[in-house]
Design an enzyme around this catalytic site. Structure first.
Site, short mmCIF file in Angstrom:
data_model
loop_
_atom_site.label_atom_id
_atom_site.label_comp_id
_atom_site.label_asym_id
_atom_site.label_seq_id
_atom_site.Cartn_x
_atom_site.Cartn_y
_atom_site.Cartn_z
CB SER A 125 -0.85 -0.02 1.27
OG SER A 125 -1.46 1.22 1.49
CE1 TYR A 150 -4.12 -2.93 5.61
CE2 TYR A 150 -3.64 -0.62 5.17
CZ TYR A 150 -3.89 -1.89 4.71
OH TYR A 150 -3.90 -2.15 3.36
CE LYS A 154 -1.68 -4.64 3.41
NZ LYS A 154 -1.90 -6.00 2.91
#
Ligand code: NAD
Ligand code: WQD
Length: 340
Positions: A125, A150, A154
């Site tokens: 991302s 989150y 990643k």
């Protein structure tokens, strides 16, 4: 190639299945359905024109059951979408996010290597850039401080996969850093189906347009951007899906580690998106200005030149296609997929 698609029942995975079959590949989906609906897979099969998509309702962290799937099928590569993705929820439930996203990937990679499948495309991302050091963002831009767990999953998983490839060069690891995936398949049969109140802009707009929510809150109009609202690189999910097929070609060429931004290279503000939606669809979207949302940055868009040069991929769809297809999905499915 025969591809293991983890998280294939989800928003991006379901669209990618269609592009995979269109390019002559086959796929097997593993998904625990924690954030998806099996009706999506049924509709994907209808669009492709096959009886069904091979599907295992399995949690990636279930080592034994994943082993059995690898004993049953032979995979050339894995496209790894499975993971939890709600930014705000990850702040409330950091343990759950680290445990699901990191353990799930570690189990997957372990089973893959035991079965000699060492090709993986990972859903990363733009969030790994944090507050980006330069705009447009190139892949040379340093990774930054993520503002939520989150994002850290990643960033950490990128590192894990790169370290594994460096230790064993038989691996090919493609990290695709998605910008803002939006839109839906042109058929209107599959699309984004958020649970509860949407966190992201586009599903919020479509839910206001369809009458499920009263008005859109625009989070801040005092950013240093042309109209004061946040600017993002919105990428049509069908374009994003196609990038995965191109990434498989990089794997076939034995790319080692490949890191690519997947965006359009154009930045649109919140009000650009709202106004395009109203203009193209002829539907009103009432909105009011609200305070800034914690953790948001002013501007985020990429330079997609590396993906063009090395993967021969570039976005085909623009903002008008995005707002048209998002609306087509929402108005045909005002309540998302039917309950099963
Ligand atoms: P999604 O939630 O629609 O799809 C993810 C799928 O993974 C869901 O079907 C869910 O049920 C499944 N899943 C979650 N944990 C699992 C587990 N432990 N075992 C098996 N299945 C599991 O999300 P999406 O928008 O399609 O995103 C796909 C991937 O792309 C995610 O990794 C996400 O973090 C990443 N990504 C998404 C965006 C975005 O804005 N949508 C942006 C950048 C990156
Ligand atoms: C876009 C713009 C908001 C909702 C997130 C994740 C990122 C990635 C993609 C996974 C911003 C504004 C939004 C609303 C608004 N996901 N907005 N009202 O924050 O760029 O990215 O999804 O990797 O990690 O952070 O996307 O769609 O939430 O917001 O004004 O109700 O719309 O402030 O400027 P974001 P978004």
């Amino acid at each position: 190639m025969n591809i293991l698609v983890t998280g294939g029942a989800g928003f991006i995975g379901s669209h990618t299945l269609i592009e995979l079959y269109a390019a002559g590949h086959t796929a097997v989906v593993v998904d625990n359905l924690s954030n998806s609906n099996p009706v999506a897979l049924k509709r994907v099969a209808e669009i492709i024109g096959i009886e069904s998509i091979p599907f295992h309702k399995v949690d990636l962290r279930d080592h034994e059951r994943l082993e059995r799937i690898f004993e049953e099928h032979r995979f050339n590569a894995c496209i790894h979408f499975a993971g939890l993705k709600a930014v705000g929820e990850s702040v409330e439930k950091p343990w759950e996010y680290y445990e699901n996203n990191i353990n799930g990937t570690l189990v997957l990679v372990d089973v893959m290597r035991k079965h000699g499948c060492k090709n993986i495309i990972f859903s990363s991302s733009a969030t790994v850039y944090g507050d980006p050091a330069e705009i447009p963002i190139t892949e040379n831009c340093p990774k930054g401080q993520c503002t939520n767990p989150y994002g850290w999953t990643k960033s950490m998983l990128e590192q894990v996969l790169m370290d594994i490839q460096r230790a064993d060069p038989e691996w090919n690891v493609v990290l695709l850093r998605y910008f803002n995936p939006v839109g839906a398949h042109q058929s209107g049969r599959i699309g984004e189906n958020p649970n509860g109140i949407p966190n992201n802009l586009m599903p919020y707009i479509t839910q206001v347009a369809v009458g499920k929510r009263k008005e859109l809150g625009v989070f801040g109009n005092d950013y240093p951007t042309p109209d004061g609202t946040g600017v993002r690189d919105y990428i049509h999910v069908v374009d994003l899906a196609a990038a995965h097929v191109c990434a498989l070609q990089a794997i076939a060429r034995r790319c080692g580690i490949g890191i690519y931004n997947v965006g359009t290279g154009h930045g649109y503000s919140v009000l650009d998106m709202v106004n395009a939606f109203i203009r193209v669809n002829g539907v009103d979207v009432p909105y009011s200005i609200k305070p800034r949302r914690a953790g948001d940055i002013a501007t985020c868009y990429c330079d997609p030149a590396k993906a063009k040069a090395e993967l021969d991929w570039e976005a085909q769809y623009g903002i008008d296609d995005i707002v048209r297809d998002s609306w087509n999905w929402q108005r045909q499915n005002p309540d998302g997929y039917p309950a099963v």
